[in-house]
Design a protein around this motif. Sequence first.
Motif, PDB file in Angstrom:
ATOM      1  N   SER B 118     -58.164 -36.598  50.458  1.00 28.57           N
ATOM      2  CA  SER B 118     -58.386 -37.510  51.732  1.00 28.57           C
ATOM      3  C   SER B 118     -57.212 -38.737  51.758  1.00 28.57           C
ATOM      4  CB  SER B 118     -59.535 -38.168  51.545  1.00 28.57           C
ATOM      5  OG  SER B 118     -59.657 -38.991  52.420  1.00 28.57           O
ATOM      6  N   PRO B 119     -56.119 -38.213  52.508  1.00 27.93           N
ATOM      7  CA  PRO B 119     -54.838 -39.283  52.532  1.00 27.93           C
ATOM      8  C   PRO B 119     -55.390 -40.603  53.487  1.00 27.93           C
ATOM      9  CG  PRO B 119     -54.664 -37.208  54.095  1.00 27.93           C
ATOM     10  CD  PRO B 119     -55.909 -37.098  53.406  1.00 27.93           C
ATOM     11  N   GLY B 120     -56.315 -40.378  54.102  1.00 31.32           N
ATOM     12  CA  GLY B 120     -56.813 -41.528  54.903  1.00 31.32           C
ATOM     13  C   GLY B 120     -57.078 -42.860  54.194  1.00 31.32           C
ATOM     14  N   TRP B 121     -57.278 -43.904  55.015  1.00 31.29           N
ATOM     15  CA  TRP B 121     -57.461 -45.308  54.588  1.00 31.29           C
ATOM     16  C   TRP B 121     -58.947 -45.568  54.792  1.00 31.29           C
ATOM     17  CZ3 TRP B 121     -59.268 -48.949  57.805  1.00 31.29           C
ATOM     18  CH2 TRP B 121     -58.970 -48.723  59.138  1.00 31.29           C
ATOM     19  N   ALA B 122     -59.684 -44.766  55.860  1.00 34.49           N
ATOM     20  CA  ALA B 122     -60.764 -45.090  55.670  1.00 34.49           C
ATOM     21  C   ALA B 122     -61.418 -43.685  56.688  1.00 34.49           C
ATOM     22  CB  ALA B 122     -60.905 -46.188  56.935  1.00 34.49           C
ATOM     23  N   VAL B 123     -62.782 -43.709  56.310  1.00 31.90           N
ATOM     24  CA  VAL B 123     -63.575 -42.679  57.203  1.00 31.90           C
ATOM     25  C   VAL B 123     -64.599 -43.345  58.163  1.00 31.90           C
ATOM     26  CG1 VAL B 123     -65.325 -40.751  57.001  1.00 31.90           C
ATOM     27  CG2 VAL B 123     -63.470 -40.994  55.332  1.00 31.90           C
ATOM     28  N   LEU B 124     -64.504 -42.874  59.353  1.00 33.23           N
ATOM     29  CA  LEU B 124     -65.446 -43.545  60.389  1.00 33.23           C
ATOM     30  C   LEU B 124     -66.865 -42.836  60.270  1.00 33.23           C
ATOM     31  CD1 LEU B 124     -65.921 -45.168  62.911  1.00 33.23           C
ATOM     32  CD2 LEU B 124     -65.026 -43.134  64.302  1.00 33.23           C
ATOM     33  N   GLU B 125     -67.544 -43.715  59.778  1.00 32.79           N
ATOM     34  CA  GLU B 125     -69.005 -43.340  59.395  1.00 32.79           C
ATOM     35  C   GLU B 125     -69.569 -42.852  60.502  1.00 32.79           C
ATOM     36  OE1 GLU B 125     -70.573 -43.777  54.999  1.00 32.79           O
ATOM     37  OE2 GLU B 125     -70.887 -45.649  56.315  1.00 32.79           O
ATOM     38  N   SER B 126     -69.656 -43.772  61.518  1.00 30.54           N
ATOM     39  CA  SER B 126     -70.542 -43.548  62.506  1.00 30.54           C
ATOM     40  C   SER B 126     -69.926 -44.343  63.593  1.00 30.54           C
ATOM     41  CB  SER B 126     -72.111 -44.040  62.553  1.00 30.54           C
ATOM     42  OG  SER B 126     -71.832 -45.703  62.100  1.00 30.54           O
ATOM     43  N   GLY B 127     -70.219 -44.040  64.914  1.00 27.03           N
ATOM     44  CA  GLY B 127     -69.726 -44.874  66.343  1.00 27.03           C
ATOM     45  C   GLY B 127     -68.270 -44.114  66.639  1.00 27.03           C
ATOM     46  N   HIS B 128     -67.941 -44.881  67.362  1.00 22.17           N
ATOM     47  CA  HIS B 128     -66.436 -44.516  68.183  1.00 22.17           C
ATOM     48  C   HIS B 128     -65.367 -45.519  67.989  1.00 22.17           C
ATOM     49  CE1 HIS B 128     -68.603 -41.232  69.952  1.00 22.17           C
ATOM     50  NE2 HIS B 128     -69.672 -42.196  70.263  1.00 22.17           N
ATOM     51  N   LEU B 129     -64.125 -44.946  67.819  1.00 26.03           N
ATOM     52  CA  LEU B 129     -62.987 -45.912  67.897  1.00 26.03           C
ATOM     53  C   LEU B 129     -61.815 -45.134  68.714  1.00 26.03           C
ATOM     54  CD1 LEU B 129     -62.585 -47.130  64.173  1.00 26.03           C
ATOM     55  CD2 LEU B 129     -62.644 -48.413  65.958  1.00 26.03           C
ATOM     56  N   GLY B 130     -60.969 -46.145  69.283  1.00 22.71           N
ATOM     57  CA  GLY B 130     -59.851 -45.619  70.121  1.00 22.71           C
ATOM     58  C   GLY B 130     -58.587 -46.349  69.185  1.00 22.71           C
ATOM     59  N   GLU B 131     -57.565 -45.686  69.570  1.00 22.00           N
ATOM     60  CA  GLU B 131     -56.275 -45.794  69.000  1.00 22.00           C
ATOM     61  C   GLU B 131     -55.290 -45.595  69.717  1.00 22.00           C
ATOM     62  OE1 GLU B 131     -54.859 -44.326  65.289  1.00 22.00           O
ATOM     63  OE2 GLU B 131     -53.341 -45.881  65.061  1.00 22.00           O
ATOM     64  N   GLY B 132     -54.478 -46.393  70.648  1.00 24.35           N
ATOM     65  CA  GLY B 132     -53.448 -45.962  71.285  1.00 24.35           C
ATOM     66  C   GLY B 132     -54.019 -44.916  72.324  1.00 24.35           C
ATOM     67  N   GLY B 133     -53.596 -43.767  72.358  1.00 23.88           N
ATOM     68  CA  GLY B 133     -53.966 -42.843  73.235  1.00 23.88           C
ATOM     69  C   GLY B 133     -55.284 -41.750  72.654  1.00 23.88           C
ATOM     70  N   ALA B 134     -55.511 -42.086  71.011  1.00 18.74           N
ATOM     71  CA  ALA B 134     -56.481 -41.391  70.470  1.00 18.74           C
ATOM     72  C   ALA B 134     -57.577 -41.786  70.592  1.00 18.74           C
ATOM     73  CB  ALA B 134     -55.991 -41.126  68.922  1.00 18.74           C
ATOM     74  N   SER B 135     -58.829 -41.089  70.386  1.00 18.97           N
ATOM     75  CA  SER B 135     -60.075 -41.331  70.207  1.00 18.97           C
ATOM     76  C   SER B 135     -60.608 -40.788  68.655  1.00 18.97           C
ATOM     77  CB  SER B 135     -61.042 -41.372  71.521  1.00 18.97           C
ATOM     78  OG  SER B 135     -61.336 -39.983  71.536  1.00 18.97           O
TER      79      SER B 135
END
Lengths: 203, 427
Positions: B118-135
């Motif tokens: 898991s190279p990520g720094w976090a996991v989105l456990e619940s809900g929604h997030l946007g980043e630039g053009g990504a969601s």
Amino acid sequence: MSSTRDLPGQVVLAPEQVPAEVVEKAAAGDRAAQEAVLEGTSTFVRRMLYKLIGRVDDLEDLQQTVLMRIVTGLPRWRRESALSTWVGGICVNVSRDYLRQRRTRSVELDGEPAERALQNRPASSDLQGEAEAREELRRCRSALDRLSVNHRTAFVLKTLGHSVEEIAQMTGSATSTTRLRLYYARKAFTRALAATAPQAEGA
Amino acid sequence: MSPRTCQVPAQALADLVFGDGSPRPGLDEHLASCESCRQALAGYRKAADALCGAEPPAQSEDGRRRQIAAALRAARSQPARTAPRFRGWTAFAGGALATAAAALVAFIALRVPDPTSSPGWAVLESGHLGEGGASFESGATLTREGLLEVPAGAEAKLKLADGSEVEAVEGSRFSASVAVGSSFGLESGRLTFSVRPRPKDSPFVVETAEARVTVVGTRFMVSRALTGAGPVTEVSVEHGIVEVRSAADGTVRRLMAGERLRVPPEVAASPGSSAPGQVEEQAAPEKTASRPVAPRHRPPPADAAGIEYIRNRIQAGQLKEARALIARARGAGPGADLAELAVVEAEATLAEGRHGAAIDAYLAVTRKFPGTPQAEEALFAAASLAVDHAGRARGLQLLRQYQSTYPRGSFSEDVRRLQKALGGPGR
């Protein structure tokens, strides 16, 4: 299907001309339809972003960000406005973030983008006219830079021909707020323009 | 310096080009005989042409196709939020089972952290997030450290690689950096942290423009919101201890469980201003040694440049400062443009979101400074605000008042349009 010749050498398809069924399919995840929607909107997005931010640097990145948001946002779009207004709203959000970030970094250069912008006009043999137009664009951008991001955005959208209601939708503001923003933006822009007026003007 | 000597205000000419194009009554006739105004008008048209005529560099067909393909690829790589389309309870049950299975997998994955997979720094456990053009949707792994935003109507809960948790409310905008320790930057909104105990050389830091919060291991919340006094950062602690450093003057406070601290904005860094922002403790006043702050502002702004400066402060959200400057300017003597100051005061009220009070403030301008351009502007502003915030009847009444006071005014066209929209006599 009609099209308008807009940028030199390019035929622009306005986003309204993307058929509703294609938009529906795109929202449902159909890859070909998504591509068609982006085909229909990419030039519109590019022009709008350029007018809003007033520079070429970072334009490609911002354009791609908007295109990506169109694809990811389509399933949530409620079709309460025209496609152009919704896409315009995405452009507004992306450009506002960009302008605010740039403002905090206090970096703004206008001469070079103005040069490039005018290179994209049809060729002209009127060299003096070109030079004047370049200077005029530099002055206008310098005046725009003195406006707040909200005033600038509303003002530019108005010069692009959008109605107060459309601008309100795109910026997520009340129409009264938008009207007042436009009014004060006009005042501020006129003042700023006067401050950069060449001394010889009117002589 | 404008070479114009004509009495017609330049703004009337500029509005002709940059406004709705509806000429002031009598302006056409005036233009026919006034060379100075014709030249000024031509100047504004030239500016409008320059703005409208500037075009971006044309994109090659290849470049455009590549960009579209890249945008589609990028969009596909993000878990898109698709509208739920239930076809009866079987589909719902199927979806629920799939969700449960996904949640189980995510749960197991989170319980057994494997940094190599898991190279990520976090996991989105619940809900929604946007980043630039990504969601991002629930279950997504966050790998990049860009500016994140919680969309309207959503919330987000993140689980960091070390097990710490972050909850973000709707509209929160924040960034994260995990290169050394964990560092969060909060632009707006509210983040609640449950931080796992961590070594001293790996700090957990949350920063806003007003404060830097350093954590050892605790549960706390940092929020940043625009108030009447400008952006304010608030830190409250549920468990443990956090350390808050004011960005203005480096003042450090330790907050214990149950305590809350409000950090107001730094006083604008204008020439001659060296006073820092104020750190004032609210939850535990007995421990507070709040230093009174007497911000030193610019010289009293009574002229046009000063008023412009106040407007900039309003636009920057520094409303308290703007009001102080207005008060000082009002007392600056005969040089002060009191009518314009009154308009600016109404603008400050509007910026505070107090629409009713803003309408009153604009109307006060019309009463106190009748016959001035500001009075006309203020009456239109009041009517315009009333249409949206004070009901149809009040809106129509003020629009009628404008029409009767300024039958050939600068905003007549706008007024007619508003009346028409309200079903009034402008129809």
